[in-house]
Enzyme design. Sequence first.
Site, PDB file in Angstrom:
ATOM      1  N   CYS A  41       8.354   9.087 -18.105  1.00 59.06           N
ATOM      2  CA  CYS A  41       7.568  10.283 -18.439  1.00 59.06           C
ATOM      3  C   CYS A  41       8.456  11.531 -18.396  1.00 59.06           C
ATOM      4  O   CYS A  41       9.268  11.673 -17.496  1.00 59.06           O
ATOM      5  CB  CYS A  41       6.416  10.455 -17.450  1.00 59.06           C
ATOM      6  SG  CYS A  41       5.244   9.086 -17.463  1.00 59.06           S
ATOM      7  N   CYS A 119       3.253   3.134 -11.059  1.00 55.63           N
ATOM      8  CA  CYS A 119       3.536   3.899 -12.271  1.00 55.63           C
ATOM      9  C   CYS A 119       2.224   4.452 -12.789  1.00 55.63           C
ATOM     10  O   CYS A 119       1.233   3.718 -12.902  1.00 55.63           O
ATOM     11  CB  CYS A 119       4.200   3.017 -13.327  1.00 55.63           C
ATOM     12  SG  CYS A 119       4.531   3.878 -14.895  1.00 55.63           S
ATOM     13  N   GLN A 242       0.787  -1.900 -30.717  1.00 55.89           N
ATOM     14  CA  GLN A 242       0.745  -0.630 -30.008  1.00 55.89           C
ATOM     15  C   GLN A 242       0.317  -0.851 -28.558  1.00 55.89           C
ATOM     16  O   GLN A 242      -0.535  -1.686 -28.268  1.00 55.89           O
ATOM     17  CB  GLN A 242      -0.234   0.323 -30.699  1.00 55.89           C
ATOM     18  CG  GLN A 242       0.178   0.740 -32.096  1.00 55.89           C
ATOM     19  CD  GLN A 242       1.271   1.801 -32.111  1.00 55.89           C
ATOM     20  OE1 GLN A 242       1.778   2.206 -31.073  1.00 55.89           O
ATOM     21  NE2 GLN A 242       1.634   2.251 -33.298  1.00 55.89           N
ATOM     22  N   CYS A 367       6.275   7.357 -35.653  1.00 56.44           N
ATOM     23  CA  CYS A 367       6.446   7.624 -34.223  1.00 56.44           C
ATOM     24  C   CYS A 367       7.598   8.588 -33.971  1.00 56.44           C
ATOM     25  O   CYS A 367       7.970   8.817 -32.823  1.00 56.44           O
ATOM     26  CB  CYS A 367       6.673   6.314 -33.461  1.00 56.44           C
ATOM     27  SG  CYS A 367       8.133   5.393 -33.981  1.00 56.44           S
TER      28      CYS A 367
END
Length: 412
Positions: A41, A119, A242, A367
């Site tokens: 992240c 996570c 996905q 993407c």
Amino acid sequence: VRVHIIKATASYAIGKLLSISVKSPCRAEPKCSNFGRCGGCTLMHLDYEAQLMFKRDMVTSALTRIGGLMAPEVREALGMQFPYFYRNKGSFPFANLDGRVSFGFFAPRSHRLIPLSDCSIQEDKTLLVAEAVCDWANQFQIPAHDETLQTGTLRHVMARVSAANGEVMAAIVTKGKLPQKEALIEHLRNRIPGLVSILHNRNDAETNVIFGPEFSTLWGKDRLYDTICGLRFAVSAASFLQVNPQQTEVLYHAALNALQLEGTERVADVYCGIGTISLLLARHAAQVDGIETVPEAIADAIFNAQENAIKNVEFHCGNAEDVLPQLVREGYHPDAVLIDPPRKGCERPVLDALLACGAKRLVYVSCNPSTLARDVRVLVDGGLRFVYAQPVDMFPQTAHVETVALLTRTQP
């Protein structure tokens, strides 16, 4: 802020943050203790509404700066109500740390492992699989592969969880043979609720690619089943799907809405994967032709069409830059095209074939805003008209964004 400049060029500089003097009102407290250390992240310190604005601006900037478009219409990013624990697939590398095998993610721009115990974006079962493999490896003293020393066995584990029923697939990647197979099978079956598949992949190459060429099924099923937009899909370990099931449906409906199919069209689905979008389009079109380079994905796509009793689809296995131009040369003229390429975008022969095929509507699912903008420039220069871009936040807390872009043909 106070920043230590570590690199300066004629057009930009790179700095290391030393301290924050005045906090932005958009700054948020990260929910993960590993934020800033692991490379997963990168936006968790940003309020979620601000994340969505940031991603919309990122798409707008790419289309104007790289694509050369003047004031392109970029709609508000479609986000999630609860943007955490959404990833139903995880691929975790292993490393030998303090005499034990650990799993985690790599630190940014490195192969230095940051161990994980939890996570904030992974589905819990994916971490349970990685923990169980670690425990098995430490119990039987099976070392992790060391890239520098070229020693050790255990490389990665991939875990996938079905959003439809919670079933779990585990794929263990090793360099060389897999030792203690029966003990591994027993250990995982005892530890992982919903486990239906255990696979082994051998990858002896010195590469950043996770998987080697072949999988073997140690126990259970070869494929995992999931449901998307009311259709049932079988997914093998090597096939792409996905990782955010909720936003996948948002993305696919955005693409379908952009195409505006009436039921009489012939549609090309380029880079079709296991046929997820192809089969959805087939319910709204007369004929769909899917193109995909991965043989395992094509096998899944054909199987999925049969599973859903959909007959108005045909799949072609091969590189898009070879197959699509060949079809167009042979007289293939679809009414509409959907393309969903990898991050590197489309090869030039694909773009030329898209311009030559005569399709009236083109939906580009991307993407990577930069390669999207680059390819849009080529398509616009070739006679297509850019209509709008719809960002979809498929990966909350990260700087990645999916985009659905609509282009139409202005002339025959």
